[in-house]
Write an enzyme that holds these catalytic residues in place. Structure first.
Site, PDB file in Angstrom:
ATOM      1  N   SER A 124       0.835  -1.201   0.000  1.00 32.31           N
ATOM      2  CA  SER A 124       0.000   0.000   0.000  1.00 32.31           C
ATOM      3  C   SER A 124       0.868   1.249   0.000  1.00 32.31           C
ATOM      4  O   SER A 124       1.980   1.243   0.544  1.00 32.31           O
ATOM      5  CB  SER A 124      -0.869  -0.020   1.265  1.00 32.31           C
ATOM      6  OG  SER A 124      -1.456   1.240   1.476  1.00 32.31           O
ATOM      7  N   TYR A 149      -2.108  -1.010  10.794  1.00 32.71           N
ATOM      8  CA  TYR A 149      -2.327  -1.546   9.439  1.00 32.71           C
ATOM      9  C   TYR A 149      -1.137  -1.196   8.542  1.00 32.71           C
ATOM     10  O   TYR A 149      -0.546  -2.074   7.891  1.00 32.71           O
ATOM     11  CB  TYR A 149      -3.626  -0.980   8.840  1.00 32.71           C
ATOM     12  CG  TYR A 149      -3.731  -1.231   7.357  1.00 32.71           C
ATOM     13  CD1 TYR A 149      -3.959  -2.514   6.867  1.00 32.71           C
ATOM     14  CD2 TYR A 149      -3.558  -0.191   6.429  1.00 32.71           C
ATOM     15  CE1 TYR A 149      -4.025  -2.761   5.497  1.00 32.71           C
ATOM     16  CE2 TYR A 149      -3.619  -0.422   5.071  1.00 32.71           C
ATOM     17  CZ  TYR A 149      -3.857  -1.710   4.604  1.00 32.71           C
ATOM     18  OH  TYR A 149      -3.904  -1.956   3.252  1.00 32.71           O
ATOM     19  N   LYS A 153       1.980  -3.675   6.781  1.00 31.51           N
ATOM     20  CA  LYS A 153       2.408  -3.746   5.373  1.00 31.51           C
ATOM     21  C   LYS A 153       3.912  -3.520   5.274  1.00 31.51           C
ATOM     22  O   LYS A 153       4.608  -4.195   4.515  1.00 31.51           O
ATOM     23  CB  LYS A 153       1.662  -2.701   4.534  1.00 31.51           C
ATOM     24  CG  LYS A 153       0.185  -2.976   4.368  1.00 31.51           C
ATOM     25  CD  LYS A 153      -0.054  -4.203   3.514  1.00 31.51           C
ATOM     26  CE  LYS A 153      -1.523  -4.573   3.433  1.00 31.51           C
ATOM     27  NZ  LYS A 153      -1.774  -5.866   2.785  1.00 31.51           N
TER      28      LYS A 153
HETATM   29  P1  NAD Z   1     -10.947  -7.096   1.030  1.00 36.02           P
HETATM   30  O1  NAD Z   1     -11.172  -7.090   2.503  1.00 36.02           O
HETATM   31  O2  NAD Z   1     -12.104  -6.913   0.135  1.00 36.02           O
HETATM   32  O3  NAD Z   1     -10.184  -8.441   0.608  1.00 36.02           O
HETATM   33  C1  NAD Z   1      -9.331  -9.147   1.483  1.00 36.02           C
HETATM   34  C2  NAD Z   1      -9.805 -10.592   1.487  1.00 36.02           C
HETATM   35  O4  NAD Z   1      -8.952 -11.359   2.353  1.00 36.02           O
HETATM   36  C3  NAD Z   1     -11.221 -10.752   2.027  1.00 36.02           C
HETATM   37  O5  NAD Z   1     -11.969 -11.536   1.106  1.00 36.02           O
HETATM   38  C4  NAD Z   1     -11.060 -11.479   3.370  1.00 36.02           C
HETATM   39  O6  NAD Z   1     -12.141 -12.309   3.647  1.00 36.02           O
HETATM   40  C5  NAD Z   1      -9.763 -12.221   3.138  1.00 36.02           C
HETATM   41  N1  NAD Z   1      -8.989 -12.509   4.351  1.00 36.02           N
HETATM   42  C6  NAD Z   1      -8.678 -11.660   5.368  1.00 36.02           C
HETATM   43  N2  NAD Z   1      -7.907 -12.280   6.285  1.00 36.02           N
HETATM   44  C7  NAD Z   1      -7.717 -13.557   5.834  1.00 36.02           C
HETATM   45  C8  NAD Z   1      -7.026 -14.674   6.328  1.00 36.02           C
HETATM   46  N3  NAD Z   1      -6.378 -14.621   7.498  1.00 36.02           N
HETATM   47  N4  NAD Z   1      -7.042 -15.820   5.620  1.00 36.02           N
HETATM   48  C9  NAD Z   1      -7.708 -15.898   4.443  1.00 36.02           C
HETATM   49  N5  NAD Z   1      -8.402 -14.855   3.912  1.00 36.02           N
HETATM   50  C10 NAD Z   1      -8.395 -13.704   4.604  1.00 36.02           C
HETATM   51  O7  NAD Z   1      -9.815  -5.994   0.738  1.00 36.02           O
HETATM   52  P2  NAD Z   1      -9.282  -5.441  -0.651  1.00 36.02           P
HETATM   53  O8  NAD Z   1      -9.647  -4.010  -0.727  1.00 36.02           O
HETATM   54  O9  NAD Z   1      -9.635  -6.353  -1.754  1.00 36.02           O
HETATM   55  O10 NAD Z   1      -7.721  -5.491  -0.357  1.00 36.02           O
HETATM   56  C11 NAD Z   1      -6.917  -6.587  -0.782  1.00 36.02           C
HETATM   57  C12 NAD Z   1      -5.502  -6.353  -0.288  1.00 36.02           C
HETATM   58  O11 NAD Z   1      -5.032  -5.102  -0.794  1.00 36.02           O
HETATM   59  C13 NAD Z   1      -5.367  -6.271   1.230  1.00 36.02           C
HETATM   60  O12 NAD Z   1      -4.167  -6.906   1.610  1.00 36.02           O
HETATM   61  C14 NAD Z   1      -5.292  -4.780   1.502  1.00 36.02           C
HETATM   62  O13 NAD Z   1      -4.590  -4.491   2.665  1.00 36.02           O
HETATM   63  C15 NAD Z   1      -4.547  -4.304   0.256  1.00 36.02           C
HETATM   64  N6  NAD Z   1      -4.799  -2.880  -0.051  1.00 36.02           N
HETATM   65  C16 NAD Z   1      -6.080  -2.436  -0.190  1.00 36.02           C
HETATM   66  C17 NAD Z   1      -6.326  -1.089  -0.425  1.00 36.02           C
HETATM   67  C18 NAD Z   1      -7.733  -0.555  -0.529  1.00 36.02           C
HETATM   68  O14 NAD Z   1      -7.929   0.646  -0.345  1.00 36.02           O
HETATM   69  N7  NAD Z   1      -8.730  -1.385  -0.857  1.00 36.02           N
HETATM   70  C19 NAD Z   1      -5.253  -0.188  -0.549  1.00 36.02           C
HETATM   71  C20 NAD Z   1      -3.958  -0.677  -0.436  1.00 36.02           C
HETATM   72  C21 NAD Z   1      -3.741  -2.039  -0.183  1.00 36.02           C
HETATM   73  N1  UFG Z   2     -12.809  11.340   3.140  1.00 37.82           N
HETATM   74  C1  UFG Z   2     -13.826  12.185   3.535  1.00 37.82           C
HETATM   75  N2  UFG Z   2     -14.973  11.628   4.020  1.00 37.82           N
HETATM   76  C2  UFG Z   2     -15.151  10.281   4.130  1.00 37.82           C
HETATM   77  C3  UFG Z   2     -14.097   9.423   3.718  1.00 37.82           C
HETATM   78  C4  UFG Z   2     -12.945   9.988   3.248  1.00 37.82           C
HETATM   79  O1  UFG Z   2     -13.698  13.398   3.450  1.00 37.82           O
HETATM   80  O2  UFG Z   2     -16.213   9.841   4.596  1.00 37.82           O
HETATM   81  C5  UFG Z   2     -11.590  11.925   2.581  1.00 37.82           C
HETATM   82  C6  UFG Z   2     -10.343  11.627   3.405  1.00 37.82           C
HETATM   83  O3  UFG Z   2     -10.163  12.590   4.409  1.00 37.82           O
HETATM   84  C7  UFG Z   2      -9.261  11.650   2.330  1.00 37.82           C
HETATM   85  C8  UFG Z   2      -9.986  11.131   1.083  1.00 37.82           C
HETATM   86  O4  UFG Z   2     -11.362  11.346   1.325  1.00 37.82           O
HETATM   87  O5  UFG Z   2      -8.842  12.963   2.083  1.00 37.82           O
HETATM   88  C9  UFG Z   2      -9.748   9.645   0.808  1.00 37.82           C
HETATM   89  O6  UFG Z   2     -10.044   8.904   1.989  1.00 37.82           O
HETATM   90  P1  UFG Z   2     -10.177   7.315   1.978  1.00 37.82           P
HETATM   91  O7  UFG Z   2     -10.550   6.897   3.353  1.00 37.82           O
HETATM   92  O8  UFG Z   2     -11.053   6.891   0.852  1.00 37.82           O
HETATM   93  O9  UFG Z   2      -8.705   6.836   1.604  1.00 37.82           O
HETATM   94  P2  UFG Z   2      -7.346   7.068   2.387  1.00 37.82           P
HETATM   95  O10 UFG Z   2      -6.405   7.690   1.419  1.00 37.82           O
HETATM   96  O11 UFG Z   2      -7.533   7.723   3.683  1.00 37.82           O
HETATM   97  O12 UFG Z   2      -6.967   5.557   2.728  1.00 37.82           O
HETATM   98  C10 UFG Z   2      -6.487   4.698   1.728  1.00 37.82           C
HETATM   99  C11 UFG Z   2      -6.784   3.234   2.062  1.00 37.82           C
HETATM  100  C12 UFG Z   2      -6.041   2.809   3.296  1.00 37.82           C
HETATM  101  C13 UFG Z   2      -4.590   3.148   3.185  1.00 37.82           C
HETATM  102  C14 UFG Z   2      -4.428   4.617   2.879  1.00 37.82           C
HETATM  103  C15 UFG Z   2      -3.005   5.036   2.666  1.00 37.82           C
HETATM  104  O13 UFG Z   2      -8.153   3.058   2.274  1.00 37.82           O
HETATM  105  O14 UFG Z   2      -6.148   1.396   3.399  1.00 37.82           O
HETATM  106  O15 UFG Z   2      -5.118   4.898   1.648  1.00 37.82           O
HETATM  107  O16 UFG Z   2      -2.479   4.394   1.546  1.00 37.82           O
HETATM  108  F1  UFG Z   2      -3.947   2.888   4.351  1.00 37.82           F
END
Ligand code: NAD
Ligand code: UFG
Length: 338
Positions: A124, A149, A153
């Site tokens: 991330s 979190y 990572k």
């Molecule tokens: P998500 O929660 O939709 O998907 C994660 C999946 O992993 C889920 O289906 C959950 O059931 C499964 N899971 C969790 N713990 C587990 C375990 N111990 N064993 C087996 N399965 C398990 O999340 P996502 O948005 O699809 O994110 C996928 C990956 O990308 C994650 O590692 C997350 O940290 C990373 N990531 C997500 C974002 C974001 O904003 N969505 C940003 C940066 C990184």
């Molecule tokens: N925001 C609002 N209102 C809301 C939600 C978000 O104003 O209800 C704003 C936040 O303050 C930020 C922007 O919208 O300025 C984006 O916020 P998100 O929560 O959608 O995303 P973030 O960038 O805060 O978080 C994302 C991922 C995290 C990760 C982080 C840093 O969701 O998992 O990027 O990489 F850790």
């Protein structure tokens, strides 16, 4: 040869499984369904006309991994499984280190035992913490994470680097995602958060379908173009295609490499709001609230390295992100329970 996708029933995982199947890959998914439902994979099967082998299990369960590695000839692991809610990680750090760090260690040990050496890890942009300046390049300092979190990572990236140094036959790519949004253009699969969404676009789209009353904007006094937070939003299908590109590049990677997956363009909260309103035709009520703890003013990627070395760049713009977000939310107002 088969690709093992951990966390493949989740948001980014399900879209990547779809892209893999469309490329003709065989896919096994391991997911404990802690934040997803198996319906996402049924819909992927419906869209592709192909089947996915699903294991309902946990990456922390060595026996379950052993069974998969024994049963299938796994060439590559794409590792999405983990917990991702920043706030929850502050109140429950042990769960986060258990799932994200200990879980990955178990996976790596089982890969080592099975002689499976190719891995793509979901990292991330959060690993850049508060030390880097925008746009973030992969060589920017990591660390200074602000929550468990993000630290989980960072810790996994460190483990992967150490492993790749000790065992150079491993080829490992960490993909540092910026802000994934959107859904497959069919509207059949998309993001289905539990409870009240933490992230901006799921929140906005739930206001649009009447599930939530109004958007709270966390601060309008940041040193940005209009005072609201700026982020690099990337369409989830671009992200999925980024994984395919990384998989093609893995044979050329000796050791560990990290790549940003973003668009290189930053949009403010107000810009996102207006773009969503334009795509949906719905006015979103909002109120400005105080800043959210831990938020950065601005975060976007330098995407040069992924372009040069993976031959990949994001191609979907903000209008497509909004169209597909709305298409999914409109067709599935209750997510997969609709
Ligand atoms: P998500 O929660 O939709 O998907 C994660 C999946 O992993 C889920 O289906 C959950 O059931 C499964 N899971 C969790 N713990 C587990 C375990 N111990 N064993 C087996 N399965 C398990 O999340 P996502 O948005 O699809 O994110 C996928 C990956 O990308 C994650 O590692 C997350 O940290 C990373 N990531 C997500 C974002 C974001 O904003 N969505 C940003 C940066 C990184
Ligand atoms: N925001 C609002 N209102 C809301 C939600 C978000 O104003 O209800 C704003 C936040 O303050 C930020 C922007 O919208 O300025 C984006 O916020 P998100 O929560 O959608 O995303 P973030 O960038 O805060 O978080 C994302 C991922 C995290 C990760 C982080 C840093 O969701 O998992 O990027 O990489 F850790």
């Amino acid at each position: 040869m088969t690709v093992l996708v951990t966390g493949g029933a989740g948001y980014i995982g399900s879209h990547t499984v779809l892209a893999l199947l469309e490329q003709g890959e065989q896919v096994v998914v391991l997911d404990n369904l802690s934040n997803s439902v198996v319906e996402s994979l049924r819909r992927v099967e419906q869209l592709t006309g192909r089947s996915v082998t699903f294991y309902h299990g946990d990456i922390r369960n060595a026996a379950c991994l052993d069974e998969i590695f024994t049963q299938y000839h796994i060439s590559t692991v794409i590792h999405f499984a983990g917990l991702k809610a920043v706030g929850e990680s502050v109140s429950n750090p042990l769960e986060y280190y258990q799932n994200n760090v200990a879980g990955t260690l178990t996976l790596l040990q089982q890969m080592q035992q099975a002689k499976v050496y190719r891995l793509i890890f979901s990292s991330s942009a959060t690993v850049y913490g508060t030390n880097a300046t925008v746009p973030y390049t992969e060589s920017a300092p990591v660390g200074a994470t602000t929550n468990p979190y993000g630290t989980s990572k960072l810790m996994v990236e460190q483990v992967l680097q150490d492993l790749a140094r000790a065992e150079p036959h491993f080829s490992i790519i960490a993909l540092r995602y910026f802000n994934p949004v959107g859904a497959h253009e069919s509207g059949l699969i998309g993001e289905d958060p539990n409870g009240i969404p933490n992230n901006l676009l799921p929140y906005i789209s739930q206001v649009a379908v009447g599930k939530l009353a109004r958007l709270g904007i966390f601060g309008d006094d940041y040193p940005t173009k209009d005072g609201t937070g700026v982020r690099d939003y990337i369409h989830v299908m671009d992200l999925a295609e980024g994984h395919l590109a990384a998989m093609r590049s893995l044979p050329r990677v000796n050791g560990f490499k990290a790549y940003n997956l973003g668009t290189g363009v930053g949009y403010s909260v107000f810009e996102m709001l207006r773009a969503f309103e334009k795509a949906s035709g719905i006015t979103i009520p909002y109120q400005v609230l105080p800043r959210r703890a831990g938020d950065l003013a601005a975060c976007w990627a330098d995407t040069t390295l992924a372009k040069q070395e993976l031959g990949w760049k994001a191609v979907r713009g903000i209008d497509v992100m909004m169209r597909d977000t709305w298409n999914w939310q409109r067709q599935n107002p209750q997510g997969y329970q609709s």
